[in-house]
Scaffold this active site. Sequence first.
Site, short mmCIF file in Angstrom:
data_model
loop_
_atom_site.label_atom_id
_atom_site.label_comp_id
_atom_site.label_asym_id
_atom_site.label_seq_id
_atom_site.Cartn_x
_atom_site.Cartn_y
_atom_site.Cartn_z
N ASP A 10 36.72 50.51 47.47
CA ASP A 10 37.65 49.63 46.23
C ASP A 10 36.77 49.25 45.11
O ASP A 10 36.15 48.16 45.28
CB ASP A 10 38.34 48.55 47.15
CG ASP A 10 39.25 47.70 46.21
OD1 ASP A 10 39.32 48.05 45.06
OD2 ASP A 10 40.01 46.89 46.79
N LYS B 140 42.97 48.11 37.49
CA LYS B 140 42.52 46.93 36.20
C LYS B 140 42.14 47.58 35.03
O LYS B 140 42.58 48.13 34.01
CB LYS B 140 41.31 46.11 36.77
CG LYS B 140 41.80 45.09 38.16
CD LYS B 140 41.16 43.90 38.23
CE LYS B 140 41.50 43.43 39.68
NZ LYS B 140 42.78 42.67 39.24
N PHE C 234 39.22 41.04 49.35
CA PHE C 234 40.28 40.95 48.65
C PHE C 234 40.53 42.26 48.14
O PHE C 234 39.98 42.91 47.19
CB PHE C 234 39.92 39.99 47.61
CG PHE C 234 41.13 39.94 46.72
CD1 PHE C 234 42.39 38.77 47.31
CD2 PHE C 234 41.74 40.57 45.89
CE1 PHE C 234 43.31 38.57 46.60
CE2 PHE C 234 42.86 40.43 45.06
CZ PHE C 234 43.69 39.51 45.47
#
Length: 405
Positions: free
Chosen positions: A232, A261, A147
């Site tokens: 990531d 984030k 994801f």
Amino acid sequence: MTAPARTRTSDDLIRAEGPVLAHNYHPLPVVVARAEGTWVEDVEGRRYLDMLAGYSALNFGHRHPALIEAAHRQLDLLTLTSRAFHNDRLAEFAERLAELTGLDMVLPMNTGAEAVESGIKVARKWAYDVKGVPAGQATIVVAAENFHGRTTTIVSFSTDETAREGFGPFTPGFRIVPYNDLDALEAAVDETTAAVLIEPIQGEAGVIIPDSGYLAGVRELTRRKGCLFIADEIQSGLGRTGRTLAVEHEDVVPDVLLLGKALGGGIVPVSAVVARREVLGVLHPGEHGSTFGGNPLAAAVGTAVVELLETGEFQRRATELGVILRDGLTELVGRGVLGFRSRGLWAGVDVDPAIGTGREVSERLMREGVLVKDTHGSTIRLAPPLTITAEELRSALGALEKVLA
């Protein structure tokens, strides 16, 4: 006439969203109106312990005083110039973020998906300019069940059909291999490979932690094969696993690091591509950009986030409290929990389907005053703010035990 929000109940507000908001989310039926630290409060004043922390965007809790102060201070001075001009906050942000991560240069963006897209562009440009891959032939190897975001390019290499169906045609140039399989990765990498892009821990898939040695193996393979290792760390980074970066558990330094984030402190969207100089150095004026990327407000908040991480306090808290989380979940195995995976303050918990789906368990926990989020099937994710106390964490585990019973 629409009533002011403060006079509308949670049920009123949930119903009001239906006709006017795109139905791309299926939230739990709670309407948050206030928050501080590890706690949120709904419109009616009911309090909930936040055990999701915005998928790690709230690593430092809601409204952390140092981050709120940095934002307020910057709001009174300057919020946006675009990158058409320099601003006085960007250099320090880039300097300190590069030093924190052990890399050289920073490309500031806004969202995590933007960071991934930017990382893909940089890898391809590097492949053509430095590696010598023929124009238009660069490939990137990714892992199944990944994801990385929801743009059309990113869903092109997703294996989640819910994310893909109806959004084609898809972007070519990607090869998908099983996660945690070095042999498959070796077979997929060739002279056209610009990069291997992986999550050090797969979050959306259910907090899937690879075998010890996998990340070091990826690093060795990419170095030997002459391609980039892109990590990531948008969910796994910035303290969540007990280290600043999850790759540090294997003493690995990637060529390119994707952050987001928590970098925005739960206040503004901030993301970044951080890389070696010879990699990010392939970009030249006009080849890539973002109106809001590197804006002064984002840079001020991002710098304050880096300051918090420089102390090591939050990494230590994630490590120490992670033991409580792991031990508490271990006690629930065989008592409604089939198994779990955890690292630091992050866990994927597989609930016995006979007890309920992940969604149903999340709704039961909500009624007990604890907010979590399900993922596939009967798996729920636990990722509380790193500011949570041992008492609060044990309380959340107690609520989980209760709903499983």
